[in-house]
Design a protein around this motif. Sequence first.
Motif, mmCIF file in Angstrom:
data_model
loop_
_atom_site.group_PDB
_atom_site.id
_atom_site.type_symbol
_atom_site.label_atom_id
_atom_site.label_comp_id
_atom_site.label_asym_id
_atom_site.label_seq_id
_atom_site.Cartn_x
_atom_site.Cartn_y
_atom_site.Cartn_z
ATOM 1 N N ILE A 118 -8.258 -3.247 25.264
ATOM 2 C CA ILE A 118 -9.611 -2.720 25.296
ATOM 3 C C ILE A 118 -9.632 -1.308 25.871
ATOM 4 C CG2 ILE A 118 -11.911 -3.025 26.285
ATOM 5 C CD1 ILE A 118 -11.196 -4.967 24.061
ATOM 6 N N LEU A 119 -8.855 -1.067 26.935
ATOM 7 C CA LEU A 119 -8.828 0.262 27.537
ATOM 8 C C LEU A 119 -8.324 1.303 26.546
ATOM 9 C CD1 LEU A 119 -7.494 -0.480 31.133
ATOM 10 C CD2 LEU A 119 -9.836 0.003 30.422
ATOM 11 N N ARG A 120 -7.290 0.943 25.795
ATOM 12 C CA ARG A 120 -6.742 1.896 24.823
ATOM 13 C C ARG A 120 -7.726 2.130 23.681
ATOM 14 N NH1 ARG A 120 -2.576 5.097 26.599
ATOM 15 N NH2 ARG A 120 -1.131 3.862 27.822
ATOM 16 N N PHE A 121 -8.327 1.056 23.160
ATOM 17 C CA PHE A 121 -9.304 1.226 22.086
ATOM 18 C C PHE A 121 -10.517 2.021 22.571
ATOM 19 C CE2 PHE A 121 -7.432 -2.575 19.836
ATOM 20 C CZ PHE A 121 -7.056 -1.873 18.708
ATOM 21 N N THR A 122 -10.933 1.803 23.820
ATOM 22 C CA THR A 122 -12.067 2.549 24.358
ATOM 23 C C THR A 122 -11.740 4.028 24.473
ATOM 24 O OG1 THR A 122 -12.806 0.606 25.598
ATOM 25 C CG2 THR A 122 -13.655 2.747 26.296
ATOM 26 N N ASP A 123 -10.546 4.342 24.984
ATOM 27 C CA ASP A 123 -10.139 5.747 25.067
ATOM 28 C C ASP A 123 -10.038 6.371 23.679
ATOM 29 O OD1 ASP A 123 -10.049 5.820 27.813
ATOM 30 O OD2 ASP A 123 -7.931 5.261 27.946
ATOM 31 N N ALA A 124 -9.489 5.622 22.718
ATOM 32 C CA ALA A 124 -9.398 6.137 21.347
ATOM 33 C C ALA A 124 -10.783 6.411 20.779
ATOM 34 C CB ALA A 124 -8.643 5.141 20.461
ATOM 35 N N LEU A 125 -11.731 5.509 21.065
ATOM 36 C CA LEU A 125 -13.108 5.713 20.589
ATOM 37 C C LEU A 125 -13.724 6.953 21.230
ATOM 38 C CD1 LEU A 125 -15.621 4.737 19.062
ATOM 39 C CD2 LEU A 125 -16.136 3.259 21.032
ATOM 40 N N ILE A 126 -13.483 7.149 22.529
ATOM 41 C CA ILE A 126 -14.024 8.327 23.226
ATOM 42 C C ILE A 126 -13.466 9.612 22.620
ATOM 43 C CG2 ILE A 126 -14.020 9.578 25.423
ATOM 44 C CD1 ILE A 126 -14.103 6.828 26.813
ATOM 45 N N TYR A 127 -12.143 9.645 22.382
ATOM 46 C CA TYR A 127 -11.537 10.837 21.791
ATOM 47 C C TYR A 127 -12.025 11.056 20.362
ATOM 48 C CZ TYR A 127 -8.325 11.013 25.763
ATOM 49 O OH TYR A 127 -7.798 11.121 27.017
ATOM 50 N N ALA A 128 -12.257 9.968 19.622
ATOM 51 C CA ALA A 128 -12.779 10.109 18.257
ATOM 52 C C ALA A 128 -14.172 10.741 18.267
ATOM 53 C CB ALA A 128 -12.819 8.743 17.573
ATOM 54 N N VAL A 129 -15.014 10.301 19.190
ATOM 55 C CA VAL A 129 -16.352 10.879 19.303
ATOM 56 C C VAL A 129 -16.267 12.351 19.686
ATOM 57 C CG1 VAL A 129 -18.506 10.794 20.600
ATOM 58 C CG2 VAL A 129 -17.442 8.664 19.824
ATOM 59 N N LYS A 130 -15.374 12.691 20.628
ATOM 60 C CA LYS A 130 -15.227 14.079 21.046
ATOM 61 C C LYS A 130 -14.702 14.946 19.902
ATOM 62 C CE LYS A 130 -14.596 13.311 26.014
ATOM 63 N NZ LYS A 130 -13.699 13.491 27.183
ATOM 64 N N SER A 131 -13.767 14.413 19.113
ATOM 65 C CA SER A 131 -13.252 15.170 17.971
ATOM 66 C C SER A 131 -14.359 15.422 16.949
ATOM 67 C CB SER A 131 -12.095 14.399 17.326
ATOM 68 O OG SER A 131 -11.603 15.081 16.193
ATOM 69 N N ARG A 132 -15.209 14.423 16.753
ATOM 70 C CA ARG A 132 -16.307 14.575 15.804
ATOM 71 C C ARG A 132 -17.319 15.600 16.300
ATOM 72 N NH1 ARG A 132 -19.323 9.487 12.885
ATOM 73 N NH2 ARG A 132 -20.640 10.705 11.471
ATOM 74 N N ARG A 133 -17.602 15.589 17.596
ATOM 75 C CA ARG A 133 -18.522 16.581 18.162
ATOM 76 C C ARG A 133 -17.953 17.983 18.037
ATOM 77 N NH1 ARG A 133 -20.340 13.550 23.822
ATOM 78 N NH2 ARG A 133 -21.721 11.977 22.854
ATOM 79 N N ALA A 134 -16.644 18.126 18.272
ATOM 80 C CA ALA A 134 -16.010 19.444 18.146
ATOM 81 C C ALA A 134 -16.082 19.946 16.708
ATOM 82 C CB ALA A 134 -14.561 19.369 18.619
ATOM 83 N N GLU A 135 -15.946 19.025 15.750
ATOM 84 C CA GLU A 135 -16.053 19.417 14.342
ATOM 85 C C GLU A 135 -17.446 19.943 14.035
ATOM 86 O OE1 GLU A 135 -15.313 17.475 9.882
ATOM 87 O OE2 GLU A 135 -15.497 16.181 11.656
ATOM 88 N N ARG A 136 -18.465 19.262 14.583
ATOM 89 C CA ARG A 136 -19.838 19.697 14.335
ATOM 90 C C ARG A 136 -20.130 21.040 15.001
ATOM 91 N NH1 ARG A 136 -23.077 13.923 15.264
ATOM 92 N NH2 ARG A 136 -22.371 12.939 13.311
ATOM 93 N N LYS A 137 -19.432 21.328 16.125
ATOM 94 C CA LYS A 137 -19.609 22.606 16.818
ATOM 95 C C LYS A 137 -18.726 23.704 16.222
ATOM 96 C CE LYS A 137 -20.855 20.484 21.255
ATOM 97 N NZ LYS A 137 -20.465 20.294 22.691
ATOM 98 N N ASN A 138 -18.009 23.368 15.161
ATOM 99 C CA ASN A 138 -17.106 24.328 14.508
ATOM 100 C C ASN A 138 -16.045 24.832 15.474
ATOM 101 O OD1 ASN A 138 -16.144 25.740 12.315
ATOM 102 N ND2 ASN A 138 -17.470 27.525 12.685
ATOM 103 N N ASP A 139 -15.439 23.880 16.203
ATOM 104 C CA ASP A 139 -14.372 24.177 17.163
ATOM 105 C C ASP A 139 -13.107 23.448 16.700
ATOM 106 O OD1 ASP A 139 -12.750 24.694 19.284
ATOM 107 O OD2 ASP A 139 -14.005 23.750 20.810
ATOM 108 N N PRO A 140 -12.371 24.015 15.717
ATOM 109 C CA PRO A 140 -11.232 23.292 15.124
ATOM 110 C C PRO A 140 -10.111 23.009 16.110
ATOM 111 C CG PRO A 140 -11.268 25.579 14.394
ATOM 112 C CD PRO A 140 -12.559 25.346 15.110
ATOM 113 N N ALA A 141 -9.897 23.887 17.104
ATOM 114 C CA ALA A 141 -8.807 23.651 18.062
ATOM 115 C C ALA A 141 -9.085 22.403 18.898
ATOM 116 C CB ALA A 141 -8.630 24.873 18.954
ATOM 117 N N SER A 142 -10.301 22.282 19.410
ATOM 118 C CA SER A 142 -10.659 21.090 20.175
ATOM 119 C C SER A 142 -10.665 19.851 19.290
ATOM 120 C CB SER A 142 -12.030 21.273 20.828
ATOM 121 O OG SER A 142 -12.004 22.332 21.763
#
Length: 397
Positions: A118-142
């Motif tokens: 659960i801890l690993r899946f939760t961290d993966a979900l958090i990073y997935a959300v952050k990657s999606r937010r960075a995409e919407r902000k047009n921040d390809p490096a993040s």
Amino acid sequence: MPKAVRELLQNGHSYDEPDRMPKNISITNLDLIMYVVAIIGHFVDLAVDLNVAVRYYLAKEMEAFGWTLAFILFPAFVNTAVSIRMYSQDKQQDSLTNEVTRRHWLRIFILVLQMAPILRFTDALIYAVKSRRAERKNDPASQRLYYHLMLKEDSDAALLRIFECFLEACPQLVLQTAIMLMGHQQFTLHQSLSMTSSLVGMGWCLAAYQRAVRFAQEDKLNVTWCGSAMQTVWHYLLTLSRVMSVAVISHLFPYWTVLACSIHILVMTSWIQLYERPIFCAQTRIAEISFSFALGCVYLFTYILSVEGRTRYRYAMYYTMCFIENSACGVLWYLYIRDEIRYSTVFYIVLVLIVVPYVLGVTVMVVYYSFLHPTLRNKNEAVSVAFKVNDQTFEAS
């Protein structure tokens, strides 16, 4: 420098950007949903198994209660040890994902509530959300950074799910099937729920593991959804045959079954130590043997690739041995089953489930490696490039 990297560096973390990422690193709604389903599914599996154990305890079925509880606690212990080892490696490497190791109270939940995946899946979900937010902000490096971290967490969680499914789900399915064959029908509904949850998770977890590992290995092509579906069917069928074979022999000769399974596990552990030697716990001899033993327990039901290399001969040896074992279980079922079952439909259903899924599973595996394995796409792309080069050379001349 992107904001995400700057914040991580300020917190004392190192940053090693991956050499090559997949072309499409967009996070879809399906990706997020799958993580949520994985987290919820873990809780459901655990709750169903605990419910069955409680029912056995209330009915004074202490032997069934003991085995059910053992098959809950043992994989929890293995997952806890493997997860702590993962976090230790992250900390030694100063990984960007090691911040969770500082949350000591979470380790208590890992140990007591079997929360490692659960801890690993939760961290993966958090990073997935952050990657999606960075995409919407047009921040390809993040976006790339968080996507890379998501893949790392996803592959770690998939390994933990392997141990959970094949050290907990499969043994639970064997146990409940053997108990039902013995005529203990008091809690048929609860047994059925436990068996159903185990069946649903078995095939997918292994296909998800292989897909996650290949996503994380940046020098290899990813498995297509069609290939993942074929892997799911292949492993599901083969594991179903193995589970049924062990279940029927457990019903007929429970103590001899413990001995036979122990021999199989020791043989597989020796094989891993002699020919595979995974480097995950290679720092100490005891940790290396313990990890090999855990994998040997998984190999009682299925075979996973713990190291790189040619797989054809390893698969051939493993599945040939399992076919001989399954055939022996089928013969013993035919010869020694009691008469009230012999003249019922259960007798023939069991024989079919021992033989037919195994043959179909091997057939699907052959089809997958013949037509859908990513290496074939790699070869086809290489041939295509060669033809293009030759055509250009011919036109130039």
